[in-house]
Scaffold this active site. Structure first.
Site, PDB file in Angstrom:
ATOM      1  N   HIS A 100       0.752  -1.327  -0.050  1.00 42.01           N
ATOM      2  CA  HIS A 100      -0.140   0.096  -0.097  1.00 42.01           C
ATOM      3  C   HIS A 100       0.813   1.144  -0.171  1.00 42.01           C
ATOM      4  O   HIS A 100       2.150   1.214   0.482  1.00 42.01           O
ATOM      5  CB  HIS A 100      -0.961   0.013   1.249  1.00 42.01           C
ATOM      6  N   HIS A 102       0.763   5.115   1.322  1.00 39.64           N
ATOM      7  CA  HIS A 102       0.172   6.223   2.101  1.00 39.64           C
ATOM      8  C   HIS A 102       0.102   7.560   1.529  1.00 39.64           C
ATOM      9  O   HIS A 102       1.293   8.021   1.028  1.00 39.64           O
ATOM     10  CB  HIS A 102       0.894   6.308   3.662  1.00 39.64           C
TER      11      HIS A 102
HETATM   12  P1  AMP Z   1       2.078   0.134   7.148  1.00 41.79           P
HETATM   13  O1  AMP Z   1       2.506   0.335   8.657  1.00 41.79           O
HETATM   14  O2  AMP Z   1       2.685   1.219   6.323  1.00 41.79           O
HETATM   15  O3  AMP Z   1       2.045  -1.371   6.894  1.00 41.79           O
HETATM   16  O4  AMP Z   1       0.655   0.909   7.170  1.00 41.79           O
HETATM   17  C1  AMP Z   1      -0.659   0.016   7.446  1.00 41.79           C
HETATM   18  C2  AMP Z   1      -1.426   1.092   7.745  1.00 41.79           C
HETATM   19  O5  AMP Z   1      -2.850   0.185   7.649  1.00 41.79           O
HETATM   20  C3  AMP Z   1      -1.592   1.530   9.119  1.00 41.79           C
HETATM   21  O6  AMP Z   1      -1.439   2.730   9.043  1.00 41.79           O
HETATM   22  C4  AMP Z   1      -2.857   1.155   9.889  1.00 41.79           C
HETATM   23  O7  AMP Z   1      -3.513   2.410  10.399  1.00 41.79           O
HETATM   24  C5  AMP Z   1      -3.669   0.833   8.628  1.00 41.79           C
HETATM   25  N1  AMP Z   1      -4.652   0.108   8.821  1.00 41.79           N
HETATM   26  C6  AMP Z   1      -4.899  -1.279   9.246  1.00 41.79           C
HETATM   27  N2  AMP Z   1      -5.949  -1.940   9.426  1.00 41.79           N
HETATM   28  C7  AMP Z   1      -6.821  -1.001   8.822  1.00 41.79           C
HETATM   29  C8  AMP Z   1      -8.214  -0.830   8.644  1.00 41.79           C
HETATM   30  N3  AMP Z   1      -9.202  -1.797   9.004  1.00 41.79           N
HETATM   31  N4  AMP Z   1      -8.764   0.155   7.825  1.00 41.79           N
HETATM   32  C9  AMP Z   1      -8.008   1.164   7.704  1.00 41.79           C
HETATM   33  N5  AMP Z   1      -6.719   1.375   7.710  1.00 41.79           N
HETATM   34  C10 AMP Z   1      -6.148   0.388   8.224  1.00 41.79           C
END
Ligand code: AMP
Ligand code: ZN
Length: 143
Positions: A100, A102
């Site tokens: 993903h 951000h």
């Molecule tokens: P990363 O740490 O770069 O892998 O980012 C993963 C992101 O996914 C984090 O910022 C979380 O807040 C976000 N996240 C995890 N579960 C959910 C969810 N169900 N809905 C929206 N965001 C999520």
């Protein structure tokens, strides 16, 4: 992938705050809202991280990012900047293993987010820089 939270979001098995969707890409609000409008952009095809993309999938994902970024800019006229962040592997702070990007809108220097690059340039001689560059280039040229 059955056990992936972001695949479940794409398949509507768990809810999300969707901001964009097409046949290949899905975008939704990050639950943490590091800043207002913090958005995640994901490929519908499950890939773990950047190392698993092929050229076609990368083009699909990244081609949508300017459009979604402009959407954020228009939605939040007080937005003054935008950071794109893509974490790969645990060491680099990846916590969800469906790749993903951000999109983090920035409103002021006091946002609850910071990214700073330490300048270590003085630790590298021009020869070392050339060596590092040629090592990487050689590998890429033979991909
Ligand atoms: P990363 O740490 O770069 O892998 O980012 C993963 C992101 O996914 C984090 O910022 C979380 O807040 C976000 N996240 C995890 N579960 C959910 C969810 N169900 N809905 C929206 N965001 C999520
Ligand atoms: Zn997935």
């Amino acid at each position: 992938m059955t056990d992936c939270i972001f695949c479940k979001i794409i398949n509507r098995e768990i809810p999300s705050y969707k901001v964009y969707e097409d046949d290949e890409v899905y975008a939704f609000l990050d639950i943490t809202q590091t800043t207002k409008g913090h958005t995640l952009v994901i490929p519908k095809q499950h890939v773990t991280d950047i190392f698993e993309y092929d050229d076609v999938l990368a083009a699909k994902l990244f081609s949508r990012i300017p459009k979604i970024s402009r959407g954020l800019e228009k939605a939040f006229p007080d937005m003054k900047g935008l950071n794109l962040i893509n974490n790969n592997k645990e060491l680099a702070y990846q916590s969800v293993f469906h790749s993903h990007v951000h999109l983090i809108p920035r409103y002021s220097k006091d946002d609850d987010f910071s990214i700073t690059f330490k300048n270590n340039g003085d630790n590298y001689t021009p020869e070392t820089m050339s060596q590092i560059a040629s090592t990487i280039k050689e590998v890429i040229d033979h991909e």
